[in-house]
Motif scaffolding. Structure first.
Motif, PDB file in Angstrom:
ATOM      1  N   TYR A  55      55.341 -12.356  84.152  1.00 16.70           N
ATOM      2  CA  TYR A  55      56.530 -11.561  84.434  1.00 16.70           C
ATOM      3  C   TYR A  55      57.661 -11.890  83.449  1.00 16.70           C
ATOM      4  O   TYR A  55      58.392 -11.002  83.006  1.00 16.70           O
ATOM      5  CB  TYR A  55      56.989 -11.794  85.868  1.00 16.70           C
ATOM      6  CG  TYR A  55      58.206 -10.995  86.248  1.00 16.70           C
ATOM      7  CD1 TYR A  55      58.109  -9.624  86.480  1.00 16.70           C
ATOM      8  CD2 TYR A  55      59.450 -11.592  86.360  1.00 16.70           C
ATOM      9  CE1 TYR A  55      59.216  -8.873  86.824  1.00 16.70           C
ATOM     10  CE2 TYR A  55      60.565 -10.855  86.705  1.00 16.70           C
ATOM     11  CZ  TYR A  55      60.446  -9.506  86.927  1.00 16.70           C
ATOM     12  OH  TYR A  55      61.555  -8.770  87.267  1.00 16.70           O
ATOM     13  N   LYS A  56      57.799 -13.160  83.093  1.00 18.57           N
ATOM     14  CA  LYS A  56      58.835 -13.560  82.139  1.00 18.57           C
ATOM     15  C   LYS A  56      58.561 -13.035  80.733  1.00 18.57           C
ATOM     16  O   LYS A  56      59.490 -12.833  79.957  1.00 18.57           O
ATOM     17  CB  LYS A  56      58.956 -15.078  82.099  1.00 18.57           C
ATOM     18  CG  LYS A  56      59.587 -15.664  83.326  1.00 18.57           C
ATOM     19  CD  LYS A  56      59.670 -17.173  83.202  1.00 18.57           C
ATOM     20  CE  LYS A  56      60.252 -17.793  84.453  1.00 18.57           C
ATOM     21  NZ  LYS A  56      60.301 -19.259  84.352  1.00 18.57           N
ATOM     22  N   LEU A 107      61.237  -5.402  80.511  1.00 21.49           N
ATOM     23  CA  LEU A 107      61.120  -4.190  81.321  1.00 21.49           C
ATOM     24  C   LEU A 107      61.879  -2.995  80.747  1.00 21.49           C
ATOM     25  O   LEU A 107      61.560  -1.853  81.065  1.00 21.49           O
ATOM     26  CB  LEU A 107      61.577  -4.471  82.751  1.00 21.49           C
ATOM     27  CG  LEU A 107      60.714  -5.484  83.512  1.00 21.49           C
ATOM     28  CD1 LEU A 107      61.320  -5.769  84.873  1.00 21.49           C
ATOM     29  CD2 LEU A 107      59.294  -5.007  83.639  1.00 21.49           C
ATOM     30  N   LYS A 108      62.865  -3.234  79.907  1.00 17.56           N
ATOM     31  CA  LYS A 108      63.617  -2.122  79.314  1.00 17.56           C
ATOM     32  C   LYS A 108      62.777  -1.364  78.301  1.00 17.56           C
ATOM     33  O   LYS A 108      62.775  -0.137  78.271  1.00 17.56           O
ATOM     34  CB  LYS A 108      64.898  -2.633  78.657  1.00 17.56           C
ATOM     35  CG  LYS A 108      65.922  -3.101  79.645  1.00 17.56           C
ATOM     36  CD  LYS A 108      67.174  -3.569  78.948  1.00 17.56           C
ATOM     37  CE  LYS A 108      68.162  -4.075  79.983  1.00 17.56           C
ATOM     38  NZ  LYS A 108      69.364  -4.609  79.361  1.00 17.56           N
ATOM     39  N   THR A 109      62.073  -2.110  77.451  1.00 22.26           N
ATOM     40  CA  THR A 109      61.272  -1.457  76.416  1.00 22.26           C
ATOM     41  C   THR A 109      59.783  -1.471  76.730  1.00 22.26           C
ATOM     42  O   THR A 109      58.990  -0.920  75.970  1.00 22.26           O
ATOM     43  CB  THR A 109      61.485  -2.161  75.059  1.00 22.26           C
ATOM     44  OG1 THR A 109      61.075  -3.532  75.181  1.00 22.26           O
ATOM     45  CG2 THR A 109      62.936  -2.073  74.627  1.00 22.26           C
ATOM     46  N   MET A 110      59.394  -2.112  77.839  1.00 25.62           N
ATOM     47  CA  MET A 110      57.995  -2.232  78.263  1.00 25.62           C
ATOM     48  C   MET A 110      57.133  -2.841  77.158  1.00 25.62           C
ATOM     49  O   MET A 110      56.054  -2.344  76.842  1.00 25.62           O
ATOM     50  CB  MET A 110      57.434  -0.888  78.727  1.00 25.62           C
ATOM     51  CG  MET A 110      58.082  -0.374  80.001  1.00 25.62           C
ATOM     52  SD  MET A 110      58.015  -1.502  81.384  1.00 25.62           S
ATOM     53  CE  MET A 110      56.294  -1.453  81.776  1.00 25.62           C
TER      54      MET A 110
END
Length: 63
Positions: free
Chosen positions: A23-24, A28-31
């Protein structure tokens, strides 16, 4: 601990640690991921640990 509980406990610990590390790694913004090879290894290990846990709980021995 009983005989069958130690490996399951270990798989829970592995799944939690590797899942958190995976997860780290994910942005998540650019995947995207920071290190593709390491993230692939984390994903394979996480899927293996979760698969072992699911298989254990599906085949739970009745007492």
């Amino acid at each position: 601990m009983e005989k069958g509980k130690a490996p399951i406990f270990t798989m829970w610990i592995v799944a939690i640690i590797v899942g958190a590390a995976l997860y780290k790694q994910i942005d998540l913004k650019t995947m995207t991921v920071e290190k593709q090879a390491l993230s692939a290894l984390y994903a394979v290990t996480f899927i293996f640990a979760v698969g072992v846990l699911i298989r254990h709980y599906i085949r739970k021995p009745g007492k």
